[in-house]
Scaffold this active site. Structure first.
Site, PDB file in Angstrom:
ATOM      1  N   ASP A  63       3.649   1.774  13.868  1.00  8.83           N
ATOM      2  CA  ASP A  63       2.843   0.552  13.953  1.00  8.83           C
ATOM      3  C   ASP A  63       3.520  -0.603  14.678  1.00  8.83           C
ATOM      4  OD1 ASP A  63       0.755   1.776  12.610  1.00  8.83           O
ATOM      5  OD2 ASP A  63       1.357   1.011  10.658  1.00  8.83           O
ATOM      6  N   ASP A  89       0.801  -1.224   0.000  1.00  5.64           N
ATOM      7  CA  ASP A  89       0.000   0.000   0.000  1.00  5.64           C
ATOM      8  C   ASP A  89       0.834   1.274   0.000  1.00  5.64           C
ATOM      9  OD1 ASP A  89       0.890  -0.197   2.603  1.00  5.64           O
ATOM     10  OD2 ASP A  89      -1.093  -0.145   3.527  1.00  5.64           O
TER      11      ASP A  89
END
Length: 741
Positions: free
Chosen positions: A436, A62
């Protein structure tokens, strides 16, 4: 009216992708570049096997480009490191040719307002022909787990169709060079979204039946009464199929050799926000669709279905994956009888993550989340793979009974967003802060570390600092995916980042407007004195601790919420900018009191150096091994001081600097090596200076640009020439001067 777009340019990965016509600046100093090993780390929404060659597969990410699996050297190869267009690192769709194994296409574009293009390669991604297109994509937007949106007609390989998010269905009959909107398709698209950070699902997939010439299917994930369409004449005319469960949207589809289409459904375009879903099978011979949704246990949070695959050897063997089934966890289902009975694979699977042990976050790697991509090898029904939000797993036992063993299939894949990093004067060569997944201590740059930063675990590590003369002592600040950090947002380490101890903030009065305190959100950065004896935390009221956070002292003379830099040699000295008074302040007593410094040579407007975002790098740096040697980036111009901030001079080199970092000095040089990401004569690149910023040499080349998606850069204080670069999507790169041949 038919719209057309004809601009195309043929380029090599030896030239900056998407930047035709710009003069290339050769690297003044040749460098060799490698990734710091983590292994995976991010969301790769789609994996596609070549239908014509065993051992060939492609993966789209992505925000980290696309990869090709090379069966000969058994690793993944990044295909877009030569691009200088950041948007092209977000891959909306991928399509390997069904006739020629050397041909592959990418649909590239990060978001609705970013450049979008169709890439074509005739040599498996070594070189690309790039066609800018007028329809927007969303490779890093919601809905990126759908697909594949780009499809090649297996009977006419020069014909491609693309299902766009906002502007309907598009067609090319010349291998992607020119595109025209398909006027006869029933859904023209909703147009670009009006609100920022919103998107449309649009046409979620385009699928050809390789057994039936002219037959194709298109799914729509936009609101409306019709969501699935069929054409039997190559896209000239279309019929709506009544196969959409109420309230659900088609996400992906796969077709078997029997012509039956298996379709996954969800109630949102995902990957977040999905709460329900279904799986249906459509038989074109009877024009009938059947609900084959896997069973659900009482109390299960259902989630939706995204990944879908059909075995080429046996069309009755199908598989689907869940998304957002957080209770108990996302899973993959396999059926050997077309969906009449299902086997939940999570229940009988084990995961060997020894190659990337950071996945054992809670002592045992879970099956995964965001399983949007799922594929069965067309040449080996026992080989299957699925993606998660942090890795990709593969198994060789997909067709076997008993315990199913999955291992990360990530060798060569580095798809992470880096927030900060530092190379200390002792201990491990690199300690990093990731988005993350927290970050790592790397003792060996070629090996995935044993664990992320723990104690506490903060999903984002925002700032890092080490004690210049006692580098085993480190501090960090961080945040989580929630607005309020559920616990301490600060930590310190006594062993160079191997283990951490939380630092509790001192009691503070809440804000009058109810907004959270910086220590509650992870906005408060922290700095450590050169000898490790004091920690200075940038709370609303700055505070100093000399006993590892047991007690805090109020700091005077230091403005609220400004970045502090500790001298790397003198433990008494700390430095900061007072933007309200447009001046430099300094502490000479170990951080307890700050006072203005009478400076000369600094620009009149220091506000251009101000950073407010917690992930932004400090524009003020101190030099390892040199007391009182400071550097300051003000609006792209670099300034230096060698006398504790009293006198400053602008570096004369003509470079507009976005990020910079310091490394070991060249032999005989009084200055540290300065590494920078910046622009010179219209060229944005990676540079180094050996003479204090007087002259600059480019050290990357046109084959190593990584989308120009940079976050941080640092040299190594112990190894001359070594530089570390943190990217937004391509992990950490490190470079060394190429040895003379």
């Amino acid at each position: 009216m038919i719209k057309r777009w004809a601009a195309a340019a043929t380029m090599s990965l030896l030239a900056p992708l998407g930047m035709a016509g710009r003069a290339s600046t050769p690297a003044t100093v040749p460098y060799e570049w490698q990734n710091v090993a983590v292994g995976g780390g991010g969301f790769a929404p789609g994996i596609v096997f070549s239908p014509v060659e065993r051992g060939l597969a492609y993966l789209r990410t992505d925000m980290g480009g696309a990869y090709r699996w090379d069966a000969r050297d058994r690793q993944w190869h990044q295909l877009l490191d030569g691009t200088a267009v950041g948007s092209y690192m977000g891959i909306e769709s991928i399509a390997p040719d069904r006739v020629d194994a050397d041909i592959v296409y990418l649909a590239a574009g990060m978001g609705a307002t970013a450049p979008a293009a169709i890439f074509r390669s005739a040599d498996r991604g070594a070189h690309w022909t790039i066609t800018r297109v007028p329809f927007a994509m969303g490779g890093n937007e919601d809905g990126r787990g759908m697909g594949e949106r780009l499809a090649i007609d297996p009977h006419r390989p020069a014909t491609l169709f693309f299902g766009s998010r906002h502007d309907g269905l598009w067609r090319s009959d010349d291998s992607g060079r020119r595109w025209a909107k398909v006027a006869g398709f029933p859904l023209p698209g909703l147009g670009l979204p009006r609100a920022r950070r919103t998107t449309h699902g649009g046409l979620s997939f385009v699928l050809f039946d390789p057994q039936q010439r002219g037959r194709m299917y298109v799914g729509s994930a936009d609101p409306g009464p019709r969501h699935l369409f069929r054409s039997d004449d190559g896209g000239a005319s279309w019929t709506a199929i009544d196969a959409a469960p109420a309230g659900l949207l088609p996400t992906k589809a796969a077709i078997g050799s029997d012509g039956i289409v298996t379709i996954s459904y969800a109630d949102a375009i995902g990957p977040n926000g999905v709460t329900d879903g279904a799986v249906w099978r459509y038989d074109p011979a009877t024009a009938h669709a059947t609900d084959v949704t896997p069973p659900r246990s009482p109390g299960e949070v259902p989630g939706g279905f995204f990944g879908v695959a059909v075995s080429r050897q046996d069309p009755q063997v199908i598989a689907v994956s869940t998304v957002n089934r957080y209770k108990p966890i996302d899973t993959v289902w396999r059926s050997a009888d077309g969906g009449r009975h299902w086997d939940e694979l999570q229940r009988r699977s084990i995961r060997d993550v020894s190659a990337t042990p950071f996945l054992d976050l809670d002592g045992k790697a879970n099956f995964g989340h965001w399983i949007a991509g799922l594929a069965i090898d067309p040449f080996d029904a026992g080989h299957a793979a699925y993606v998660t939000g942090a890795t990709m797993y593969a198994t060789e036992g997909f067709a076997a009974p008993g315990t199913m063993r999955w291992t990360p299939w990530t060798r060569g894949i580095e798809q992470t967003a880096i927030i900060t990093l530092t190379s200390p004067t002792g201990g491990a060569p690199l300690v990093s802060g990731f988005g993350d997944i927290g970050g790592f201590r790397h003792d060996d740059l070629a090996i995935s570390p044993a664990h992320v930063h723990l104690g506490p675990y903060l999903t984002n590590s925002n700032t890092l600092d080490y004690a210049g003369t006692a580098p085993a002592i480190m501090v960090r600040s961080g945040s989580t995916h929630t607005r309020i950090v559920p616990g301490p947002s600060l930590a310190w380490s006594h062993d160079g980042g191997e283990s951490w101890t939380p630092l509790a903030a001192p009691p503070a009065a809440p804000h009058a407007d109810g907004s959270p305190l910086p220590e509650q959100t992870g906005d408060a950065a922290i700095t450590v004195a050169a000898d490790g004896g004091a920690f200075l935390a940038e709370f609303d009221a700055p505070a100093l601790s000399r006993d590892h956070g047991a007690h805090w002292l109020a700091v005077t003379g230091l403005p609220s919420r400004t970045r502090v830099a500790a001298d790397k040699v003198d433990p008494h000295r700390f430095y900061a900018l007072d933007f309200a008074a447009n001046r430099l302040v300094r502490s000479d007593d170990g951080g307890l009191h700050f006072h203005p410094v009478a400076t000369t040579g600094l620009p009149a407007d220091l506000a251009r150096a101000r950073v407010v975002w917690r992930e932004a790098q400090n524009p003020l740096m101190a030099t390892p091994g040199h007391a009182g040697m400071l550097w300051l980036n003000v609006g792209g111009r670099l300034y230096r001081s060698a006398d504790f901030g009293a006198r400053w001079s602008a570096t004369p080199g003509p470079l507009e600097i976005a990020y910079y970092g310091l490394g070991k000095a060249a032999p005989g040089s009084p200055w540290p090596t300065v590494f920078a990401i910046g622009r010179r004569q219209g060229v944005e690149a990676v540079w180094r200076s050996l003479d204090g910023g007087a002259t600059w040499q480019r050290i990357n080349d046109d084959a190593h640009q990584w989308g120009l998606r940079f976050r941080v850069i640092s040299g190594d204080p112990r190894r001359f020439g070594r530089v570390y670069i943190g990217t937004d999507g391509r992990g950490i790169l490190y470079g060394d001067p190429r040895p003379a041949s």
